[in-house]
Design a protein around this motif. Sequence first.
Motif, PDB file in Angstrom:
ATOM      1  N   UNK A  20     -25.013 -13.334  26.043  1.00 43.31           N
ATOM      2  CA  UNK A  20     -24.736 -12.091  26.914  1.00 43.31           C
ATOM      3  C   UNK A  20     -24.983 -10.803  26.112  1.00 43.31           C
ATOM      4  N   UNK A  21     -25.141  -9.939  26.792  1.00 41.39           N
ATOM      5  CA  UNK A  21     -25.129  -8.803  26.251  1.00 41.39           C
ATOM      6  C   UNK A  21     -23.944  -7.868  26.630  1.00 41.39           C
ATOM      7  N   UNK A  22     -23.238  -7.330  25.410  1.00 44.58           N
ATOM      8  CA  UNK A  22     -21.964  -6.855  25.418  1.00 44.58           C
ATOM      9  C   UNK A  22     -21.746  -5.400  25.042  1.00 44.58           C
ATOM     10  N   UNK A  23     -21.218  -4.519  25.910  1.00 47.18           N
ATOM     11  CA  UNK A  23     -21.057  -3.236  25.454  1.00 47.18           C
ATOM     12  C   UNK A  23     -19.442  -3.080  25.199  1.00 47.18           C
ATOM     13  N   UNK A  24     -19.058  -2.473  24.062  1.00 45.79           N
ATOM     14  CA  UNK A  24     -17.570  -2.471  23.842  1.00 45.79           C
ATOM     15  C   UNK A  24     -17.802  -0.548  24.353  1.00 45.79           C
ATOM     16  N   UNK A  25     -16.876  -0.187  25.059  1.00 49.05           N
ATOM     17  CA  UNK A  25     -16.687   1.200  25.432  1.00 49.05           C
ATOM     18  C   UNK A  25     -15.589   1.989  25.396  1.00 49.05           C
ATOM     19  N   UNK A  26     -14.437   1.480  25.485  1.00 57.49           N
ATOM     20  CA  UNK A  26     -13.155   2.209  24.940  1.00 57.49           C
ATOM     21  C   UNK A  26     -12.534   1.653  23.869  1.00 57.49           C
ATOM     22  N   UNK A  27     -11.512   2.160  23.344  1.00 55.86           N
ATOM     23  CA  UNK A  27     -10.640   1.713  22.189  1.00 55.86           C
ATOM     24  C   UNK A  27      -9.956   0.510  22.413  1.00 55.86           C
ATOM     25  N   UNK A  28      -9.394   0.328  23.635  1.00 60.25           N
ATOM     26  CA  UNK A  28      -8.865  -1.025  24.057  1.00 60.25           C
ATOM     27  C   UNK A  28      -9.902  -2.366  24.046  1.00 60.25           C
ATOM     28  N   UNK A  29     -10.968  -1.891  24.612  1.00 58.33           N
ATOM     29  CA  UNK A  29     -12.225  -2.780  24.563  1.00 58.33           C
ATOM     30  C   UNK A  29     -12.606  -3.205  23.252  1.00 58.33           C
ATOM     31  N   UNK A  30     -12.785  -2.209  22.381  1.00 55.79           N
ATOM     32  CA  UNK A  30     -13.203  -2.462  21.088  1.00 55.79           C
ATOM     33  C   UNK A  30     -12.324  -3.434  20.393  1.00 55.79           C
ATOM     34  N   UNK A  31     -11.069  -3.011  20.326  1.00 52.89           N
ATOM     35  CA  UNK A  31      -9.925  -3.720  19.763  1.00 52.89           C
ATOM     36  C   UNK A  31     -10.049  -4.894  20.139  1.00 52.89           C
ATOM     37  N   UNK A  32     -10.121  -5.425  21.499  1.00 51.95           N
ATOM     38  CA  UNK A  32      -9.953  -6.981  21.680  1.00 51.95           C
ATOM     39  C   UNK A  32     -11.147  -7.603  21.317  1.00 51.95           C
ATOM     40  N   UNK A  33     -12.187  -7.007  21.492  1.00 51.14           N
ATOM     41  CA  UNK A  33     -13.669  -7.753  21.311  1.00 51.14           C
ATOM     42  C   UNK A  33     -13.766  -7.862  19.785  1.00 51.14           C
ATOM     43  N   UNK A  34     -13.227  -7.070  18.792  1.00 49.69           N
ATOM     44  CA  UNK A  34     -13.464  -7.146  17.582  1.00 49.69           C
ATOM     45  C   UNK A  34     -12.650  -8.246  16.950  1.00 49.69           C
ATOM     46  N   UNK A  35     -11.379  -8.403  17.534  1.00 48.32           N
ATOM     47  CA  UNK A  35     -10.365  -9.294  17.239  1.00 48.32           C
ATOM     48  C   UNK A  35     -11.050 -10.487  17.516  1.00 48.32           C
ATOM     49  N   UNK A  36     -11.262 -10.699  18.696  1.00 45.09           N
ATOM     50  CA  UNK A  36     -12.062 -12.114  18.986  1.00 45.09           C
ATOM     51  C   UNK A  36     -12.900 -12.411  18.401  1.00 45.09           C
ATOM     52  N   UNK A  37     -13.945 -11.539  17.872  1.00 39.34           N
ATOM     53  CA  UNK A  37     -15.143 -11.864  16.939  1.00 39.34           C
ATOM     54  C   UNK A  37     -14.434 -12.409  15.592  1.00 39.34           C
ATOM     55  N   UNK A  38     -13.328 -11.600  15.021  1.00 39.48           N
ATOM     56  CA  UNK A  38     -12.903 -11.886  14.064  1.00 39.48           C
ATOM     57  C   UNK A  38     -12.341 -13.284  13.602  1.00 39.48           C
ATOM     58  N   UNK A  39     -11.545 -13.599  14.826  1.00 38.60           N
ATOM     59  CA  UNK A  39     -10.933 -14.928  15.137  1.00 38.60           C
ATOM     60  C   UNK A  39     -11.929 -16.102  15.289  1.00 38.60           C
ATOM     61  N   UNK A  40     -13.213 -15.817  15.567  1.00 38.17           N
ATOM     62  CA  UNK A  40     -14.076 -16.874  15.672  1.00 38.17           C
ATOM     63  C   UNK A  40     -14.275 -17.220  17.152  1.00 38.17           C
ATOM     64  N   UNK A  41     -13.692 -16.725  18.036  1.00 39.08           N
ATOM     65  CA  UNK A  41     -13.572 -17.231  19.370  1.00 39.08           C
ATOM     66  C   UNK A  41     -15.018 -16.729  19.929  1.00 39.08           C
ATOM     67  N   UNK A  42     -15.472 -15.625  19.538  1.00 42.59           N
ATOM     68  CA  UNK A  42     -16.965 -15.167  20.064  1.00 42.59           C
ATOM     69  C   UNK A  42     -17.946 -14.897  18.829  1.00 42.59           C
ATOM     70  N   UNK A  43     -19.256 -15.207  18.826  1.00 44.43           N
ATOM     71  CA  UNK A  43     -20.036 -15.188  17.809  1.00 44.43           C
ATOM     72  C   UNK A  43     -21.029 -14.009  18.333  1.00 44.43           C
ATOM     73  N   UNK A  44     -21.672 -13.213  17.426  1.00 47.28           N
ATOM     74  CA  UNK A  44     -22.375 -12.099  17.847  1.00 47.28           C
ATOM     75  C   UNK A  44     -23.722 -12.169  16.966  1.00 47.28           C
ATOM     76  N   UNK A  45     -24.858 -11.508  17.642  1.00 44.19           N
ATOM     77  CA  UNK A  45     -25.932 -11.149  16.804  1.00 44.19           C
ATOM     78  C   UNK A  45     -26.446  -9.741  17.350  1.00 44.19           C
TER      79      UNK A  45
END
Length: 294
Positions: free
Chosen positions: A217-242
């Motif tokens: 998927x293409x994912x835009x993080x747009x708000x502080x809340x969105x950035x926080x949860x998305x980054x945390x999910x990536x750090x936790x290994x729940x989501x992988x990115x490229x």
Amino acid sequence: MVLGTYKEVVTARSTDKEIQKIAQDGGIVSALFCYALEEKLIDGAVVAGPGKDFWKPEPMVAQTADEILAAAGTKYTFSPNVLMLKKAVRQYGLEKVGTVAIPCQAMGIRKMQSYPFGVRFLADKIALLTGIFCMENFPFASLQTFISEKMGVSPELVEKMDIGKGKFWVHTADDVLSIPLKETHGYEQSGCKVCLDYVAELADVSTGSVGSPDGWSTVFTRTDAGETVFKAAVEAGVIETKPVDTGKFGLEILTKLATQKKEKAMKEIDRRKEMGLPVPFKASSEKEDPLANV
Ligand SMILES: Cc1cc2nc3c(=O)[nH]c(=O)nc-3n(C[C@H](O)[C@H](O)[C@H](O)COP(=O)(O)OP(=O)(O)OC[C@H]3O[C@@H](n4cnc5c(N)ncnc54)[C@H](O)[C@@H]3O)c2cc1C
Ligand code: SF4
């Protein structure tokens, strides 16, 4: 600005094999809600759950990962998720509500938060608004008609629907069929013709398939809340990115499609104005840059 305001854009997918199997694309919506539930960033999410009729979604308040997963996958018709928000707070007692919204629903939710007439109890409880891209939508009767009559498939047999490469696809247990999108145009909801948002510009996080390879998927993080949860999910290994690639995938195609959608809608808005018909109130072709319309 044609893709809205955002902090970061990446290509991503859920690392969970089960989510990969049942999700529409990279499973970002389901993975984010499951993660946010587990971390207590939300205490429930309003999603488009399965309904009585095949492919007619029923908005539901999901409070477990199983319930979130039961609602995975795109239903190409309306799911009035916004209606369920009040219930989520009043009847389910949620304090931190997640919800998934197509762009027009995201607009409605933000409007409701900015002008909370009659919904003051709800406006500050939207903790995670996940938006999904949307080019067009179909009334349920239209969807049923073109699947059964044009494609010759009984809707009960459909396991997945998808739009891509200029076609509408249906997958059954033993077949994959498609028709060119130009054959579905007459079936679209007419309100979609004046819609100026493709990539859910007002969501906390927005996601869609266009711009990324299959299964991602293409994912835009747009708000502080969105950035926080998305980054945390990536750090936790729940989501992988490229990185979002340029060329075949990436922002070029998204920008092109978003621009086409806005330009086409502006033309229709001008046409309707000339006829004295109602149009979205903010839309104006007098703006120096018509693409600034949201
Ligand atoms: C009408 C429509 C048109 C779309 N058009 C495009 C497009 O042109 N380009 C593009 O890239 N993407 C489009 N999408 C988005 C895409 O199909 C996926 O929904 C998105 O990529 C999320 O996939 P995922 O694997 O992250 O989500 P999943 O993990 O599979 O979860 C999908 C989530 O969306 C919810 N949902 C499903 N149907 C609806 C609905 N009708 N209304 C509200 N919520 C719903 C589900 O309940 C679930 O929570 C469209 C979606 C819809 C509903
Ligand atoms: S095209 Fe716009 S109005 Fe139509 S369903 Fe999608 S977001 Fe809503």
